[in-house]
Design a protein around this motif. Structure first.
Motif, PDB file in Angstrom:
ATOM      1  N   GLY A  28      -1.825  27.914 -46.375  1.00 33.48           N
ATOM      2  CA  GLY A  28      -2.111  27.952 -44.955  1.00 33.48           C
ATOM      3  C   GLY A  28      -1.057  27.175 -44.182  1.00 33.48           C
ATOM      4  O   GLY A  28      -0.043  26.734 -44.747  1.00 33.48           O
ATOM      5  N   ALA A  29      -1.315  26.949 -42.916  1.00 37.46           N
ATOM      6  CA  ALA A  29      -0.322  26.374 -42.014  1.00 37.46           C
ATOM      7  C   ALA A  29       0.186  25.009 -42.454  1.00 37.46           C
ATOM      8  O   ALA A  29       1.317  24.634 -42.170  1.00 37.46           O
ATOM      9  N   GLY A  30      -0.655  24.242 -43.178  1.00 36.72           N
ATOM     10  CA  GLY A  30      -0.276  22.886 -43.557  1.00 36.72           C
ATOM     11  C   GLY A  30       0.958  22.799 -44.421  1.00 36.72           C
ATOM     12  O   GLY A  30       1.644  21.769 -44.416  1.00 36.72           O
ATOM     13  N   ILE A  31       1.299  23.860 -45.148  1.00 37.22           N
ATOM     14  CA  ILE A  31       2.476  23.797 -46.011  1.00 37.22           C
ATOM     15  C   ILE A  31       3.764  23.919 -45.195  1.00 37.22           C
ATOM     16  O   ILE A  31       4.843  23.559 -45.664  1.00 37.22           O
ATOM     17  N   SER A  32       3.643  24.416 -43.965  1.00 34.57           N
ATOM     18  CA  SER A  32       4.829  24.666 -43.145  1.00 34.57           C
ATOM     19  C   SER A  32       5.044  23.670 -42.021  1.00 34.57           C
ATOM     20  O   SER A  32       6.071  23.731 -41.339  1.00 34.57           O
ATOM     21  N   THR A  33       4.115  22.763 -41.816  1.00 31.65           N
ATOM     22  CA  THR A  33       4.274  21.848 -40.691  1.00 31.65           C
ATOM     23  C   THR A  33       5.477  20.928 -40.860  1.00 31.65           C
ATOM     24  O   THR A  33       6.127  20.562 -39.877  1.00 31.65           O
ATOM     25  N   CYS A  35       8.175  21.776 -41.900  1.00 27.14           N
ATOM     26  CA  CYS A  35       9.347  22.617 -41.627  1.00 27.14           C
ATOM     27  C   CYS A  35       9.552  22.827 -40.127  1.00 27.14           C
ATOM     28  O   CYS A  35      10.473  23.538 -39.714  1.00 27.14           O
ATOM     29  N   GLY A  36       8.659  22.257 -39.318  1.00 26.09           N
ATOM     30  CA  GLY A  36       8.762  22.407 -37.874  1.00 26.09           C
ATOM     31  C   GLY A  36       7.972  23.564 -37.307  1.00 26.09           C
ATOM     32  O   GLY A  36       8.054  23.860 -36.118  1.00 26.09           O
ATOM     33  N   ILE A  37       7.185  24.235 -38.160  1.00 30.69           N
ATOM     34  CA  ILE A  37       6.347  25.340 -37.685  1.00 30.69           C
ATOM     35  C   ILE A  37       5.055  24.755 -37.130  1.00 30.69           C
ATOM     36  O   ILE A  37       4.334  24.058 -37.837  1.00 30.69           O
ATOM     37  N   PRO A  38       4.727  25.014 -35.866  1.00 32.49           N
ATOM     38  CA  PRO A  38       3.527  24.413 -35.279  1.00 32.49           C
ATOM     39  C   PRO A  38       2.250  24.976 -35.868  1.00 32.49           C
ATOM     40  O   PRO A  38       2.168  26.162 -36.197  1.00 32.49           O
ATOM     41  N   ARG A  72       5.882  34.610 -27.941  1.00 23.37           N
ATOM     42  CA  ARG A  72       6.645  34.726 -29.187  1.00 23.37           C
ATOM     43  C   ARG A  72       8.073  34.229 -29.006  1.00 23.37           C
ATOM     44  O   ARG A  72       8.601  33.506 -29.857  1.00 23.37           O
ATOM     45  N   PHE A  73       8.705  34.580 -27.904  1.00 22.28           N
ATOM     46  CA  PHE A  73      10.076  34.134 -27.675  1.00 22.28           C
ATOM     47  C   PHE A  73      10.144  32.627 -27.455  1.00 22.28           C
ATOM     48  O   PHE A  73      11.128  31.983 -27.815  1.00 22.28           O
ATOM     49  N   ALA A  74       9.088  32.046 -26.882  1.00 17.85           N
ATOM     50  CA  ALA A  74       9.052  30.600 -26.673  1.00 17.85           C
ATOM     51  C   ALA A  74       9.038  29.850 -27.998  1.00 17.85           C
ATOM     52  O   ALA A  74       9.483  28.708 -28.082  1.00 17.85           O
ATOM     53  N   LEU A  75       8.523  30.487 -29.046  1.00 14.38           N
ATOM     54  CA  LEU A  75       8.459  29.866 -30.369  1.00 14.38           C
ATOM     55  C   LEU A  75       9.675  30.200 -31.230  1.00 14.38           C
ATOM     56  O   LEU A  75       9.770  29.724 -32.366  1.00 14.38           O
ATOM     57  N   GLU A  76      10.584  30.993 -30.694  1.00 11.90           N
ATOM     58  CA  GLU A  76      11.704  31.474 -31.505  1.00 11.90           C
ATOM     59  C   GLU A  76      12.552  30.344 -32.065  1.00 11.90           C
ATOM     60  O   GLU A  76      13.004  30.398 -33.218  1.00 11.90           O
ATOM     61  N   GLU A  77      12.772  29.294 -31.269  1.00 13.13           N
ATOM     62  CA  GLU A  77      13.598  28.190 -31.750  1.00 13.13           C
ATOM     63  C   GLU A  77      12.981  27.539 -32.977  1.00 13.13           C
ATOM     64  O   GLU A  77      13.678  27.209 -33.946  1.00 13.13           O
ATOM     65  N   ALA A  82      13.509  27.276 -38.779  1.00 16.65           N
ATOM     66  CA  ALA A  82      12.734  26.691 -39.879  1.00 16.65           C
ATOM     67  C   ALA A  82      13.305  27.088 -41.237  1.00 16.65           C
ATOM     68  O   ALA A  82      13.700  28.235 -41.452  1.00 16.65           O
ATOM     69  N   GLN A  83      13.329  26.123 -42.139  1.00 15.12           N
ATOM     70  CA  GLN A  83      13.746  26.338 -43.514  1.00 15.12           C
ATOM     71  C   GLN A  83      12.592  25.956 -44.436  1.00 15.12           C
ATOM     72  O   GLN A  83      11.755  25.128 -44.084  1.00 15.12           O
ATOM     73  N   PRO A  84      12.526  26.546 -45.631  1.00 16.89           N
ATOM     74  CA  PRO A  84      11.428  26.219 -46.548  1.00 16.89           C
ATOM     75  C   PRO A  84      11.369  24.724 -46.844  1.00 16.89           C
ATOM     76  O   PRO A  84      12.402  24.047 -46.949  1.00 16.89           O
ATOM     77  N   GLY A  85      10.155  24.201 -46.980  1.00 17.11           N
ATOM     78  CA  GLY A  85       9.951  22.793 -47.297  1.00 17.11           C
ATOM     79  C   GLY A  85       9.741  22.580 -48.783  1.00 17.11           C
ATOM     80  O   GLY A  85       9.843  23.505 -49.597  1.00 17.11           O
TER      81      GLY A  85
END
Length: 252
Positions: A28-33, A35-38, A72-77, A82-85
């Motif tokens: 779930g989302a916790g593995i990517s936080t 990496c900078g993914i909200p 979606r474009f606002a989250l593009e940065e 993002a790179q794998p953690g």
């Protein structure tokens, strides 16, 4: 057992993996936080700032399609950079070693594929936000193409067939992907160790897979910063930083 100690969690997790025949990671989302993914649901997450757009509204109203693409474009940065953690690389190591036949994920960020897991072995229950699809003919469109036309007209473009173009994700009110759900169920029933990683386990029907695995006789491990409703039935629960716990698997 529930622990907040990283070393204890690592040791017990490695022992369970060593003794398993087939490991199924479920993320779930916790593995990517890291990496900078909200995150979407936690305090300060994306949905605390903007309520999600229902699929029916996306289809029915052009203004909602425009708003969905603006978000979606606002989250593009964040998504684009993002790179794998450490967690992604650890699970990729399990996959390369033949210990995990696939990774089932609720995430839409494409980071499992970027970590080296073959795309066909990443089962995306909620889709993928790194590209778009026509809702009518399923033609694929790249995000950069959509952005170029959106910036030129101020509106979300439609497909050449006249259908609406949407990120390849599953929105509220949209049907879950049948093939992916079916494959996730098959993998769950074949595993003897189910790893629920970074998921709050509150989003159904995806949250039902850990329960299915446990009822089918598999060991259940939950690795998440916060408690979940399934902690009491798990064989091991680790409330700690996901990257810290999984990092040794990269070289193990």
């Amino acid at each position: 057992m529930i622990t907040t100690d990283v070393e204890t969690g690592r040791r017990r997790l490695l022992a369970l993996i060593e003794g398993a025949r087939a490991v199924l990671p479920f993320t779930g989302a916790g593995i990517s936080t890291e990496c900078g993914i909200p995150d979407f649901r936690s305090p300060g997450g994306v949905w605390t700032k903007n309520a999600p757009i229902d699929f029916r509204d996306f289809v029915a109203r052009r203004a909602m399609r425009d708003e969905a693409w603006r978000r979606r474009f606002a989250l593009e940065e964040q998504f684009g950079a993002a790179q794998p953690g450490r967690g992604h690389h650890a699970l990729a190591s399990l996959w390369r070693a033949g210990r995990a036949p696939a990774v089932v994920t609720q995430n839409i960020d494409n980071l499992h594929q970027a970590s080296g897991v073959a795309a066909q072995d990443v089962v995306e229950l909620h889709g993928n936000t790194t590209y778009a699809l026509c809702l009518s003919c399923a033609a694929r469109y790249e995000i950069a193409w959509v952005r170029e036309r959106f910036d030129a007209t101020g509106h979300a473009p439609d497909c050449a067939c006249g259908g609406h173009i949407k990120t390849a994700t599953v929105s509220f009110g949209q049907a879950m992907p049948e093939a992916e759900m079916r494959r996730a169920e098959e993998l769950t029933l074949r595993c003897d160790l189910f790893l629920a990683i970074g998921s709050s386990l509150v989003v159904w029907p995806a949250a039902g897979f850990p329960l299915l695995a446990k009822r089918n006789g598999a060991r259940l491990v939950i690795l998440n910063r916060e408690p979940t409703e399934f902690d009491e039935i798990a064989d091991l629960v680790v409330h700690a930083d996901i990257g810290d716990v999984l990092a040794p698997l990269v070289s193990h």
